[in-house]
Motif scaffolding. Sequence first.
Motif, short mmCIF file in Angstrom:
data_model
loop_
_atom_site.label_atom_id
_atom_site.label_comp_id
_atom_site.label_asym_id
_atom_site.label_seq_id
_atom_site.Cartn_x
_atom_site.Cartn_y
_atom_site.Cartn_z
N GLU A 1 116.15 42.23 17.01
CA GLU A 1 117.33 41.81 17.74
C GLU A 1 116.99 40.84 18.87
N PHE A 2 115.77 40.90 19.40
CA PHE A 2 115.40 40.09 20.55
C PHE A 2 114.99 38.69 20.10
N PHE A 3 115.44 37.70 20.86
CA PHE A 3 115.08 36.31 20.57
C PHE A 3 114.98 35.54 21.88
N GLY A 4 114.36 34.39 21.80
CA GLY A 4 114.25 33.53 22.98
C GLY A 4 113.14 33.98 23.91
N GLU A 5 113.37 33.76 25.19
CA GLU A 5 112.34 34.00 26.19
C GLU A 5 112.52 35.37 26.87
N ILE A 6 111.42 36.07 27.02
CA ILE A 6 111.39 37.30 27.80
C ILE A 6 110.91 36.92 29.19
N SER A 7 111.69 37.27 30.20
CA SER A 7 111.32 36.98 31.59
C SER A 7 110.96 38.29 32.28
N LEU A 8 109.84 38.28 32.96
CA LEU A 8 109.37 39.44 33.71
C LEU A 8 109.15 39.00 35.14
N SER A 9 109.77 39.70 36.07
CA SER A 9 109.58 39.37 37.49
C SER A 9 109.52 40.66 38.28
N GLY A 10 108.73 40.62 39.34
CA GLY A 10 108.59 41.80 40.18
C GLY A 10 107.48 41.63 41.18
N VAL A 11 107.00 42.75 41.71
CA VAL A 11 105.96 42.74 42.73
C VAL A 11 104.80 43.61 42.27
N LEU A 12 103.61 43.03 42.34
CA LEU A 12 102.38 43.78 42.07
C LEU A 12 101.78 44.15 43.42
N THR A 13 101.52 45.44 43.60
CA THR A 13 100.94 45.93 44.84
C THR A 13 99.55 46.45 44.56
N LYS A 14 98.57 45.98 45.34
CA LYS A 14 97.20 46.47 45.21
C LYS A 14 96.84 47.19 46.50
N PHE A 15 96.29 48.41 46.31
CA PHE A 15 95.82 49.19 47.45
C PHE A 15 94.52 49.87 47.01
N GLY A 16 93.41 49.33 47.44
CA GLY A 16 92.11 49.86 47.02
C GLY A 16 91.91 49.65 45.53
N LYS A 17 91.76 50.76 44.81
CA LYS A 17 91.57 50.69 43.36
C LYS A 17 92.87 50.93 42.60
N ARG A 18 93.96 50.98 43.30
CA ARG A 18 95.25 51.24 42.66
C ARG A 18 96.09 49.97 42.60
N TYR A 19 96.71 49.79 41.44
CA TYR A 19 97.63 48.68 41.22
C TYR A 19 98.95 49.28 40.76
N SER A 20 100.03 48.78 41.29
CA SER A 20 101.33 49.20 40.78
C SER A 20 102.24 47.98 40.67
N PHE A 21 103.01 47.98 39.60
CA PHE A 21 103.95 46.90 39.35
C PHE A 21 105.34 47.48 39.28
N LYS A 22 106.26 46.85 39.99
CA LYS A 22 107.66 47.26 39.95
C LYS A 22 108.49 46.00 39.81
N GLY A 23 109.28 45.95 38.76
CA GLY A 23 110.08 44.76 38.51
C GLY A 23 111.06 44.99 37.38
N SER A 24 111.46 43.90 36.75
CA SER A 24 112.39 44.01 35.63
C SER A 24 112.10 42.93 34.59
N ALA A 25 112.48 43.25 33.37
CA ALA A 25 112.33 42.33 32.25
C ALA A 25 113.70 42.05 31.66
#
Length: 168
Positions: free
Chosen positions: A31-55
């Motif tokens: 069902e999906f076509f065209g471009e997938i856009s992903l935007s958000g914020v990547l947070t790095k703290f020491g050895k931890r990475y977290s991403f919060k955003g939307s597609a």
Amino acid sequence: MLTISIQGLKDGNTDISLSAQASEIPYIFPEFFGEISLSGVLTKFGKRYSFKGSATCNALLVCDRTLVEYTEVISAPITVSYLADTQVFLLQEDTSENVYVIREDESFIDLTDDVREELALHLPMKRISPQFRDKEREDSSTETNIDINKEQTVDERWSTLKNIHLNN
């Protein structure tokens, strides 16, 4: 592919904006076509990475009421966490759904699978074209020239079935 480079990244927040063609994503729903856009914020703290955003991505759907094809923008929240610890990575047997363990020397975080899964989960179960969503079923059938009460010619071989009464 939807990958984020983490090599040499300093602690703090980083704005992320990625895009990829839906046809390039393996095993994505047709069902999906065209471009997938992903935007958000990547947070790095020491050895931890977290991403919060939307597609977001366009989907070509077929209306369940009228069988008319329509395009709808599907949006899905994406929230994932990573722990960069080689020892834990080598010892892991089962990973949590929300925290992935990666090697300390990884240079990329791949969000492709998470985006594909979240977009698939956000496809509507009941697919009704936007022009018919706030109308009753009878209204939408008359607009598409479907007469649900119209009697059709019955093959004479089946005419004896008209005499069956289920509500006695």
